[in-house]
Design an enzyme around this catalytic site. Sequence first.
Site, mmCIF file in Angstrom:
data_model
loop_
_atom_site.group_PDB
_atom_site.id
_atom_site.type_symbol
_atom_site.label_atom_id
_atom_site.label_comp_id
_atom_site.label_asym_id
_atom_site.label_seq_id
_atom_site.Cartn_x
_atom_site.Cartn_y
_atom_site.Cartn_z
ATOM 1 N N HIS A 375 28.946 11.957 -9.008
ATOM 2 C CA HIS A 375 29.408 10.709 -8.387
ATOM 3 C C HIS A 375 30.904 10.682 -8.133
ATOM 4 O O HIS A 375 31.428 9.632 -7.767
ATOM 5 C CB HIS A 375 29.045 9.507 -9.256
ATOM 6 C CG HIS A 375 27.580 9.285 -9.425
ATOM 7 N ND1 HIS A 375 26.862 8.434 -8.623
ATOM 8 C CD2 HIS A 375 26.700 9.824 -10.288
ATOM 9 C CE1 HIS A 375 25.595 8.440 -9.000
ATOM 10 N NE2 HIS A 375 25.466 9.279 -10.021
ATOM 11 N N LYS A 566 35.158 -4.933 -5.930
ATOM 12 C CA LYS A 566 34.827 -3.621 -6.499
ATOM 13 C C LYS A 566 35.773 -3.413 -7.666
ATOM 14 O O LYS A 566 36.707 -4.193 -7.850
ATOM 15 C CB LYS A 566 35.007 -2.521 -5.440
ATOM 16 C CG LYS A 566 36.364 -2.586 -4.716
ATOM 17 C CD LYS A 566 36.478 -1.538 -3.621
ATOM 18 C CE LYS A 566 35.736 -1.893 -2.353
ATOM 19 N NZ LYS A 566 34.916 -0.807 -1.852
ATOM 20 N N ARG A 567 35.542 -2.354 -8.477
ATOM 21 C CA ARG A 567 36.490 -2.063 -9.541
ATOM 22 C C ARG A 567 37.892 -1.897 -8.959
ATOM 23 O O ARG A 567 38.052 -1.439 -7.829
ATOM 24 C CB ARG A 567 36.058 -0.801 -10.288
ATOM 25 C CG ARG A 567 34.817 -1.002 -11.134
ATOM 26 C CD ARG A 567 35.036 -2.067 -12.193
ATOM 27 N NE ARG A 567 35.973 -1.605 -13.198
ATOM 28 C CZ ARG A 567 35.625 -1.108 -14.376
ATOM 29 N NH1 ARG A 567 34.358 -1.059 -14.731
ATOM 30 N NH2 ARG A 567 36.536 -0.693 -15.243
ATOM 31 N N LYS A 572 40.990 2.945 -4.299
ATOM 32 C CA LYS A 572 40.255 1.964 -3.481
ATOM 33 C C LYS A 572 41.206 1.089 -2.654
ATOM 34 O O LYS A 572 40.795 0.378 -1.753
ATOM 35 C CB LYS A 572 39.373 1.095 -4.372
ATOM 36 C CG LYS A 572 38.237 1.876 -5.065
ATOM 37 C CD LYS A 572 37.434 0.962 -5.998
ATOM 38 C CE LYS A 572 36.448 1.724 -6.869
ATOM 39 N NZ LYS A 572 35.200 2.079 -6.161
ATOM 40 N N THR A 674 28.612 1.440 -2.536
ATOM 41 C CA THR A 674 27.305 0.804 -2.353
ATOM 42 C C THR A 674 27.466 -0.671 -1.999
ATOM 43 O O THR A 674 26.591 -1.253 -1.346
ATOM 44 C CB THR A 674 26.442 0.936 -3.623
ATOM 45 O OG1 THR A 674 27.264 0.642 -4.761
ATOM 46 C CG2 THR A 674 25.881 2.324 -3.759
ATOM 47 N N LYS A 678 25.506 -3.467 0.803
ATOM 48 C CA LYS A 678 25.059 -4.842 0.552
ATOM 49 C C LYS A 678 25.645 -5.777 1.605
ATOM 50 O O LYS A 678 24.951 -6.649 2.139
ATOM 51 C CB LYS A 678 25.471 -5.296 -0.854
ATOM 52 C CG LYS A 678 24.800 -4.488 -1.959
ATOM 53 C CD LYS A 678 25.497 -4.642 -3.315
ATOM 54 C CE LYS A 678 25.090 -3.490 -4.234
ATOM 55 N NZ LYS A 678 25.909 -3.412 -5.458
HETATM 56 C C1 26Q Z 1 32.904 8.692 -18.611
HETATM 57 C C2 26Q Z 1 33.302 9.136 -19.860
HETATM 58 C C3 26Q Z 1 33.829 8.242 -20.794
HETATM 59 C C4 26Q Z 1 33.908 6.901 -20.457
HETATM 60 C C5 26Q Z 1 33.502 6.457 -19.215
HETATM 61 C C6 26Q Z 1 32.997 7.355 -18.282
HETATM 62 C C7 26Q Z 1 32.568 6.889 -16.943
HETATM 63 C C8 26Q Z 1 31.819 5.739 -16.812
HETATM 64 C C9 26Q Z 1 31.438 5.289 -15.562
HETATM 65 C C10 26Q Z 1 32.910 7.581 -15.780
HETATM 66 C C11 26Q Z 1 32.521 7.133 -14.525
HETATM 67 C C12 26Q Z 1 31.769 5.968 -14.404
HETATM 68 C C13 26Q Z 1 31.320 5.417 -13.125
HETATM 69 C C14 26Q Z 1 31.508 5.982 -11.960
HETATM 70 C C15 26Q Z 1 31.067 5.330 -10.734
HETATM 71 O O1 26Q Z 1 30.638 4.191 -10.726
HETATM 72 N N1 26Q Z 1 31.137 6.034 -9.599
HETATM 73 C C16 26Q Z 1 30.697 5.467 -8.347
HETATM 74 O O2 26Q Z 1 29.317 5.783 -8.189
HETATM 75 C C17 26Q Z 1 28.771 5.119 -7.088
HETATM 76 C C18 26Q Z 1 27.281 5.426 -7.049
HETATM 77 O O3 26Q Z 1 27.067 6.736 -6.644
HETATM 78 C C19 26Q Z 1 29.469 5.519 -5.810
HETATM 79 O O4 26Q Z 1 28.970 4.735 -4.758
HETATM 80 C C20 26Q Z 1 30.977 5.317 -5.924
HETATM 81 O O5 26Q Z 1 31.625 5.852 -4.789
HETATM 82 C C21 26Q Z 1 31.484 5.994 -7.174
HETATM 83 O O6 26Q Z 1 32.871 5.704 -7.361
#
Ligand code: 26Q
Length: 834
Positions: A375, A566-567, A572, A674, A678
């Site tokens: 991702h 979004k975050r 972004k 995503t 929406k």
């Molecule tokens: C990893 C290790 C330790 C702590 C946290 C994490 C962690 C947690 C969540 C790393 C990444 C995430 C989330 C990533 C994320 O949401 N990525 C997004 O995924 C979407 C679905 O595929 C995409 O549409 C977005 O582009 C992408 O940023």
Amino acid sequence: MHTAPQANGSIMPDIETPPLGMDADSVVEDFRRYFSHTLGREETRFAVYQAYTSLAVALRDRLVERWKNTQQAYREQDCKRAYYMSLEFLMGRAMGNAMLNLDVGASTAEALRKLGLELEDIAEQEHDAGLGNGGLGRLAACFLDSCATLQLPVMGYGIRYEYGMFRQKIENGCQQEEPDHWLRDGNPWEIERPEFSTRVKFGGHSVFYTDLDGRLRAHWVNTHEVVAIPYDVPVPGYRNGTVNTLRLWKASATEEFDLSEFNAGSYTEAVAAQNKAEHITMVLYPNDASENGKELRLKQQYFLASASLQDVLRQWTSVHGNDFSEFAEKNCFQLNDTHPTCAVPELMRLLMDEHGLGWDAAWNIVRRTMAYTNHTLLPEALERWQVSMFGRLLPRLLEIVYEINARFLAEVAQRWPGDSERQRRMSIIEEGGEQQIRMAYLAVVASHSVNGVAELHSRLLKQHLFHDFYEIWPGKFNNKTNGVTPRRWMAWSNPELSKLVTKTIGKGWAADLGKLTQLAPHADDAGFRAKWRAVKQANKARLAEMVQRDCGIAFDTHALFDVQVKRIHEYKRQLLNVLHVIHLYDRIKRGDIADWTPRCVLIGGKAAPGYQMAKRIIKLVNEVAKVVNNDHDTEGMLRLAFLPDYRVSAMEVICAGTDLSEQISTAGKEASGTGNMKFMMNGALTIGTLDGANIEIREEAGEENFFLFGLEAEEVDAMRGHYDPAAIVAADEDLQRVMNLLQCGHFNLFEHGIFDPIIQSILSPHDPWLTAADFRGFVDAQNRVAAAYRNEEQWTRMSILNTAASGKFSSDRTILDYNRDIWRLPRVAAKQAR
Ligand code: 26Q
């Protein structure tokens, strides 16, 4: 009624019951009984939460019937199954979804109204299940919905965090985090299944021995054990009698562990130990780019992987005994990013150490059952674990990872003899300084499928991050463009639009979103356009109400609603959005207001608690908002609001009421996005860069129905080393004035210097996000937006054509792609309850 032998040897009857009524009267009757008899309440106005619980239980009972039928059908067919393994499932609220999918929404709402109850008020009582950060977690939730709707035997495995994503408060313009104790009032949607508890080991060491067949085998001994208790959440399909399962694990102490401490005379320590075990599933890590190196996070990841795999193997051996010859044909594990990648060495361990398979047989099974979804391309977000910590916590797994790496590097050496630089590059263990495990490489080596989440992203994975691996296994790499479920993101969140669509093209679009193309011809019908506008207008009123309530700012529904939620992340580029707002403010102050298009800008999203720059950007949005909204000159022309605590249930209101969707990341940085999908489904137009799924959105909608700007991914890469933002500012009067307003402290008159880091980042030749580079293109595109919005009929046409073209972005299409290329599961219809 028939009987079955029970575990204790006695004979207990299985209980069968007649199906529950699906008419509104039956639902409401159950609701009333639970409210007044089980919960002992009288007046709903003093017990709205209890009213919610009562309705939830009435609905859950109806799901449970279908759940049993579905699981029975899967068992009877003994079909192949897939498991979606994810540290995050951002489910949001369940009630509206259950009503929609069971098709009892409208009638129940009416029956409740006769009792003086508004369904909306009751549904509002539900806490969001915020067990995820953002896109990746919500994608998992949309996928479960699509799998159930497509009647695929897919189960979700995740963690039952006691505390989900933090609640965001804004104080003096700054983000404050509050713990989200979402389970405090109970969760009517889960069923605890202690009978399927498993044990997960940590620490200790391996001892090797030779078994009766003379084979070298390992035991993992002297471990600390933690109990994993499953909680099952029903996942209903759309009006099809299928209910799949999301199984969430909670950590708990073992009884013996308690006891041994107790016998040693330390009662309090024993109770504390109980707590320590429960820490593992206490809280979701609120970072959406990996926070590397935290021991508790690794414990969470292994806990999920181990409990879930043991659960699958328990079910397998209960049918097939110790015969694993067909295991790989019948099971598939989809890894949601590298987070559950401990599943690779853990499945090796379980097959070898617990079930007696040799390395080659076990490895063959692992390779054929594991599939990995990436991702992100951002290097700082790639997971690495220090070998020293990994070995302390999971010594047996570390031995297996080393062995996987040794065998893999031998293959590399055979293919490119003498290329030690390549071996160093490709090693699963990063050397030089602290040894680290590269989890993405482990996932690639161990999986038969590796996919990105949009065309561009998947191409970039092959060209850059995984290029060496692509050379060895070109066939492994594939794309699965993301999607979102049209049930929640259109049918539920936008009932007015749904009614209009159904009236125009008939039923059936919600489970076959390609049908929306039939709307396209109606874009030329002025009467239809007027109805389309009226729906958008009503949805904007609903959104404006939320903004008034949560931000205290009045949005005029005739203005252009310009939204970025979004975050908060530098890539972004919420900052670029703010620069544009400052530019509009500057134009108003200069009187450059001919043909003005009134605009209400909404920004929302959470910053990771340790991400200082992101928090500073939130502060900037709030301070600019204060200046803009309190200036009389901007009245009727410009508003800016920061929406606190952006979450799934907020997006259900936001996406329906938005005119313009901001998708403005630096090209090549947003894997897919995503939220963009929406918004499109609900008739928003997009202003965006050629990044992630925006590219495919533009392809589907047509370039004339999309506001494009900005550098392309290749241009962004080529810019490195040549970027000169100072020159860009000097050459652009508008940007100069914006920077000047920032630099002279116009938005922080009483907090000297607080925005200096932001100003410096824009002016740095090393700014990786190239904010200044895209300013001019962005402002020009925004001017095209403003002009288009002034032509009401033209804007409505474009809006309709966007919805009409959004069919590709149904997660049903995504899941059919996963199933065709990776899972290959049969469709299994459950026996209908009615
Ligand atoms: C990893 C290790 C330790 C702590 C946290 C994490 C962690 C947690 C969540 C790393 C990444 C995430 C989330 C990533 C994320 O949401 N990525 C997004 O995924 C979407 C679905 O595929 C995409 O549409 C977005 O582009 C992408 O940023």
